[in-house]
Design an enzyme around this catalytic site. Sequence first.
Site: not given
Length: 584
Positions: A31, A33, A35, A39, A108, A210, A271, A347-348
């Site tokens: 990150d 910024n 938040d 990003d 993706d 995906d 996938e 990520h899964d």
Amino acid sequence: MNQTVNQTMNPRHDWWKQSVVYQIYPRSFQDTNGDGIGDLPGITSRLDHLQQLGVDVVWLSPIYASPQDDNGYDISDYRNVAPEFGTMADFDAMLAGMHARGIKLMMDLVVNHSSDEHEWFRQARSSRDNPYHDHYIWRDPKPDGSPPTNWEAAFNGSVWEWNEPTGEYYLHMFSRKQPDLNWENPALRAEVYDVMRFWLDKGVDGFRMDVINMISKPWNADGSLPDAPVVREGFLQPSFPMTCNGPRLLEFLREMREQVLDHYDTITVGEAPLATITQGRELTNPETGALNMLFQFEHMDLDSVGGTVGGKWAFKPLDLRDLKATMTRWQEALAGQGWNSLYLSNHDQPRPVSRFGDDGRYRVESAKMLAIFLHGMQGTPYVYQGEELGMTNLPFASIDDCRDIETLNFYREAVIQRGESPAQTLAAIRRKGRDNARTPMQWTAGPQAGFTGGTPWIGVNPNSVEINAEQAYADPDSVFHHYRRLIELRRRYPVFVHGRYAQLLPEHRQLDVYTRTLGDQVLLVLCNFSAEAQAFNWPAALARDAAELLLGNLGGLLPSGEPAPESLLRPWEARLYLTRVASA
């Protein structure tokens, strides 16, 4: 810049066979910024990390405009960047930075479903007569008023959601905010191909697709969809077996190849849940297939009890013999007929060192062993962010620490609806939950692991004080430098890419020993998947006197200072030897 190439005049490129791919989950990478959300400028600022590691391709999880119901896998605009990630100018700068470092970008592609906030669906749900209505899958209730089928969605509940304006159900294999697209409609397919060309013409180098093997649904002759066999009395039934690998899948993907992919020099990986070896060969055959490789899930399901209410959450200990058998089947079946993707995390999936290794005493050793185990096989290796640091699962204190829709729905159904133990349910989440992979990248030992100056969207793992990139750079024996050396070896020795695979100890419960052979070179891979020392006998067919140790994960000395015996693999030890066949 348009990357169009005439594939009818030039040989089909296979640079992706030599490549190593690094997956970035942008929300959790860096990150800039404050938040608390990663990003695109954050990715650009960390490209030197990827260059130092030596990867060739970045797979970027979705950064498109999205309501973020499923962390970006619910897309509301395929041609725009989500504001929390930045702007299209930020994207262009990131892509230029990658290409300047010799790194390609794989986006993706999420086209089994869109967001229910996409303009296509806003139009489609308004009227049965709307031109976009047929972009999605609609069906009337059964005569008794119940949903069209008994299928369960991936995130729990029925796959069918009622739409009052049209008096119909729409299909969603995942969240109700992710309506499935209707690939039977040629107009929809044309829209998808236009989206692909948009990104390829910007300079993107390929796509990870995906759940792409779910795009063809098993329609009955009368236009209905069949109920799933009852495998769990009193519950909705698993829907993936009904929708994966449908009858027109290869037809649709071949059309995609002809319409789009054959006109660009791309890397593609689909996938493919529940894909069989036969389907893997069919889809990745370079002449008659459509994609370069698949993500198959056989090895990811080996520590789950299939066919139960708990699904993936119902844990069983991994039997190494099963893992070797699965990997060997795919290695042998696709040799010369297709191509494998090699992965242990994304990520899964939970962190591999916590799942397949030992994330306590032997974290470093087992993380390195798993790297050798995977990168020694034939296929394109994938490294998920943090894997190169040996990052671990997070010991979530409560369900309030979790963010993933699948996890939250599982907890609600298990604890609130079925009355199961909160402690046992949370234990399953700590072991298998997707949030394990989504905690922020651990860059430094400082506040929030150097990920953000604000409050991160999901908690940072407390062990970032010890496990972080800054520490790894400074330690020549770190997991990071081990991965870097592995990637260097892949570039130096073609046997890593092209060598023929053979399993040597299929029934051993702790050791995995296999070879890769190319010409007169043999790569011997030794891996101890246990915390106990294991005796090892050098294969008689291989020349011991010609063997060169390319890489190991332990030093050559025992704690006592004595030389380590070559006939013994220490806890979680791995070695890579280059040798040749022994003379007769």
